[in-house]
Design a protein around this motif. Sequence first.
Motif, PDB file in Angstrom:
ATOM      1  N   LEU A 284       5.047  -3.603 -16.482  1.00  0.00           N
ATOM      2  CA  LEU A 284       4.922  -2.785 -15.405  1.00  0.00           C
ATOM      3  C   LEU A 284       4.109  -3.166 -14.191  1.00  0.00           C
ATOM      4  CD1 LEU A 284       3.619   0.700 -17.282  1.00  0.00           C
ATOM      5  CD2 LEU A 284       5.920  -0.071 -16.700  1.00  0.00           C
ATOM      6  N   MET A 285       3.585  -4.349 -14.306  1.00  0.00           N
ATOM      7  CA  MET A 285       2.932  -4.823 -13.013  1.00  0.00           C
ATOM      8  C   MET A 285       3.919  -4.986 -11.961  1.00  0.00           C
ATOM      9  SD  MET A 285      -0.342  -5.147 -12.902  1.00  0.00           S
ATOM     10  CE  MET A 285      -0.579  -6.423 -11.575  1.00  0.00           C
ATOM     11  N   PRO A 286       4.871  -5.739 -11.920  1.00  0.00           N
ATOM     12  CA  PRO A 286       5.821  -5.843 -10.855  1.00  0.00           C
ATOM     13  C   PRO A 286       6.063  -4.589 -10.160  1.00  0.00           C
ATOM     14  CG  PRO A 286       6.434  -7.146 -12.367  1.00  0.00           C
ATOM     15  CD  PRO A 286       5.649  -6.296 -13.096  1.00  0.00           C
ATOM     16  N   GLY A 287       6.293  -3.535 -10.778  1.00  0.00           N
ATOM     17  CA  GLY A 287       6.889  -2.265 -10.235  1.00  0.00           C
ATOM     18  C   GLY A 287       5.557  -1.447  -9.643  1.00  0.00           C
ATOM     19  N   ALA A 288       4.674  -1.888 -10.405  1.00  0.00           N
ATOM     20  CA  ALA A 288       3.125  -1.204  -9.747  1.00  0.00           C
ATOM     21  C   ALA A 288       2.893  -1.828  -8.510  1.00  0.00           C
ATOM     22  CB  ALA A 288       2.025  -1.643 -10.925  1.00  0.00           C
ATOM     23  N   VAL A 289       3.013  -2.993  -8.442  1.00  0.00           N
ATOM     24  CA  VAL A 289       2.798  -3.447  -6.917  1.00  0.00           C
ATOM     25  C   VAL A 289       3.774  -3.104  -5.990  1.00  0.00           C
ATOM     26  CG1 VAL A 289       2.892  -5.703  -5.467  1.00  0.00           C
ATOM     27  CG2 VAL A 289       1.828  -5.697  -7.899  1.00  0.00           C
ATOM     28  N   ALA A 290       4.974  -3.009  -6.298  1.00  0.00           N
ATOM     29  CA  ALA A 290       5.985  -2.284  -5.603  1.00  0.00           C
ATOM     30  C   ALA A 290       5.745  -0.591  -5.149  1.00  0.00           C
ATOM     31  CB  ALA A 290       7.554  -2.495  -6.120  1.00  0.00           C
ATOM     32  N   GLY A 291       5.328  -0.063  -6.197  1.00  0.00           N
ATOM     33  CA  GLY A 291       4.814   1.286  -5.891  1.00  0.00           C
ATOM     34  C   GLY A 291       3.729   1.569  -4.975  1.00  0.00           C
ATOM     35  N   ALA A 292       2.773   0.608  -5.170  1.00  0.00           N
ATOM     36  CA  ALA A 292       1.449   0.702  -4.388  1.00  0.00           C
ATOM     37  C   ALA A 292       1.896   0.253  -2.857  1.00  0.00           C
ATOM     38  CB  ALA A 292       0.458  -0.282  -5.083  1.00  0.00           C
ATOM     39  N   THR A 293       2.873  -0.819  -2.784  1.00  0.00           N
ATOM     40  CA  THR A 293       3.291  -0.909  -1.328  1.00  0.00           C
ATOM     41  C   THR A 293       3.846   0.245  -0.728  1.00  0.00           C
ATOM     42  OG1 THR A 293       3.628  -3.415  -1.997  1.00  0.00           O
ATOM     43  CG2 THR A 293       4.565  -2.342   0.212  1.00  0.00           C
ATOM     44  N   LEU A 294       4.684   1.089  -1.584  1.00  0.00           N
ATOM     45  CA  LEU A 294       5.372   2.317  -0.939  1.00  0.00           C
ATOM     46  C   LEU A 294       4.195   3.335  -0.597  1.00  0.00           C
ATOM     47  CD1 LEU A 294       8.340   2.689  -3.319  1.00  0.00           C
ATOM     48  CD2 LEU A 294       8.594   1.982  -1.011  1.00  0.00           C
ATOM     49  N   MET A 295       3.096   3.314  -1.593  1.00  0.00           N
ATOM     50  CA  MET A 295       2.193   4.341  -1.134  1.00  0.00           C
ATOM     51  C   MET A 295       1.574   4.025   0.120  1.00  0.00           C
ATOM     52  SD  MET A 295      -1.407   5.354  -3.454  1.00  0.00           S
ATOM     53  CE  MET A 295      -0.432   5.522  -4.965  1.00  0.00           C
ATOM     54  N   VAL A 296       1.321   2.590   0.259  1.00  0.00           N
ATOM     55  CA  VAL A 296       0.450   2.197   1.693  1.00  0.00           C
ATOM     56  C   VAL A 296       1.286   2.447   2.660  1.00  0.00           C
ATOM     57  CG1 VAL A 296      -0.435   0.190   2.730  1.00  0.00           C
ATOM     58  CG2 VAL A 296      -0.979   0.514   0.075  1.00  0.00           C
ATOM     59  N   ARG A 297       2.635   2.537   2.590  1.00  0.00           N
ATOM     60  CA  ARG A 297       3.481   2.673   3.931  1.00  0.00           C
ATOM     61  C   ARG A 297       3.215   4.241   4.144  1.00  0.00           C
ATOM     62  NH1 ARG A 297       7.154  -0.461   5.758  1.00  0.00           N
ATOM     63  NH2 ARG A 297       8.473   1.219   6.289  1.00  0.00           N
ATOM     64  N   GLU A 298       3.022   5.186   3.293  1.00  0.00           N
ATOM     65  CA  GLU A 298       2.950   6.363   3.427  1.00  0.00           C
ATOM     66  C   GLU A 298       1.618   6.724   3.961  1.00  0.00           C
ATOM     67  OE1 GLU A 298       1.654  10.557   2.376  1.00  0.00           O
ATOM     68  OE2 GLU A 298       1.015   8.758   1.598  1.00  0.00           O
ATOM     69  N   LEU A 299       0.624   6.211   3.576  1.00  0.00           N
ATOM     70  CA  LEU A 299      -0.773   6.288   3.805  1.00  0.00           C
ATOM     71  C   LEU A 299      -1.007   5.701   5.347  1.00  0.00           C
ATOM     72  CD1 LEU A 299      -2.899   5.559   0.818  1.00  0.00           C
ATOM     73  CD2 LEU A 299      -2.463   7.835   1.892  1.00  0.00           C
ATOM     74  N   GLU A 300      -0.075   4.789   5.884  1.00  0.00           N
ATOM     75  CA  GLU A 300      -0.082   4.212   7.123  1.00  0.00           C
ATOM     76  C   GLU A 300       0.799   4.951   8.204  1.00  0.00           C
ATOM     77  OE1 GLU A 300      -1.694   1.630   8.589  1.00  0.00           O
ATOM     78  OE2 GLU A 300      -2.727   0.713   6.989  1.00  0.00           O
ATOM     79  N   GLY A 301       1.585   5.974   7.431  1.00  0.00           N
ATOM     80  CA  GLY A 301       2.385   6.568   8.391  1.00  0.00           C
ATOM     81  C   GLY A 301       3.524   5.954   8.768  1.00  0.00           C
ATOM     82  N   GLU A 302       4.010   4.581   8.389  1.00  0.00           N
ATOM     83  CA  GLU A 302       4.928   3.744   8.578  1.00  0.00           C
ATOM     84  C   GLU A 302       6.388   4.563   8.467  1.00  0.00           C
ATOM     85  OE1 GLU A 302       4.270   0.307   6.705  1.00  0.00           O
ATOM     86  OE2 GLU A 302       2.274   0.190   7.530  1.00  0.00           O
ATOM     87  N   SER A 303       7.429   4.553   9.434  1.00  0.00           N
ATOM     88  CA  SER A 303       8.655   5.034   9.403  1.00  0.00           C
ATOM     89  C   SER A 303       9.348   3.837   8.589  1.00  0.00           C
ATOM     90  CB  SER A 303       9.209   5.172  10.683  1.00  0.00           C
ATOM     91  OG  SER A 303       9.406   4.097  11.569  1.00  0.00           O
TER      92      SER A 303
END
Length: 274
Positions: A228-247
């Motif tokens: 699950l670790m690779p997917g967790a890193v990918a999901g965390a990156t997607l979350m950071v993009r949302e928190l940063e308000g990135e389009s």
Amino acid sequence: MRDLGAGFGYLMKGQRWVAQHGKQYGWGLLPGLITLVLYAAALVCLGVWGGDFVSWSTPFADGWTSPWQGLFRGFLTAVLFALALLLSVLTFTAVTLLIGQPFYESLSEEVDRAESGGHAPESGLSLMRELWISARDSLRLLVRAVLWGILLFALGFIPFVGQTVIPVIGFFVTGYFLTEELTSVAWQRRNREVRERLAVLRSRRGLAWGFGTPLALAFLVPFVAVFLMPGAVAGATLMVRELEGESEAQAPAHAQAPGPEAQWPAPHGQGWSN
């Protein structure tokens, strides 16, 4: 409750992302496998020599009569092994991220490029500098995790509450720490300081819990944690993009020219809604 569901959604999105990108998934498995071997070896050694260590560290019990000596040292051995297992769960992600910094850095960058039309934020730091920052931040997290682990372990001896409420709290605490550590990969490339990351996650605790708590439950099975670790890193990156308000259309301005003038998205933006 909405944030809890959103956090779990990012965890699932990350798993789907790596499932669709087999090469990145394969590379992302290596750090977890290395960490698993190291932790398994340490726990086996503790299981073999843990009793001897407890006997050596409790010489005052040498003269105790049976069965009190055996019960006392057996209890301490069980406590020692339980603490080791708890610390393994709390620190597995931190150690895996430290070992796999180059692997997860590359994976996180690929997620950013795929979601922003080919652009990915860059810290502008050397690999050694990034490793140093990652190790320093992981150590801070480890100290906090150990303190929480000791507190929760002590509270576990409270009748009824210790066997019902405390374990639930423990999983939420562990999940929060996992989210902190996993999002650090993407945030470090955006030159976000630890205090900034923590401030954002504290304002979105439900999001952090929704992402990290199911992962903490899954990480109780070490082999599951590795996959699950690779997917967790990918999901965390997607979350950071949302928190940063990135389009999705373009990379953020501060990612191209990081500096002290870079600001968080306005509170009314997508990443700050509750």
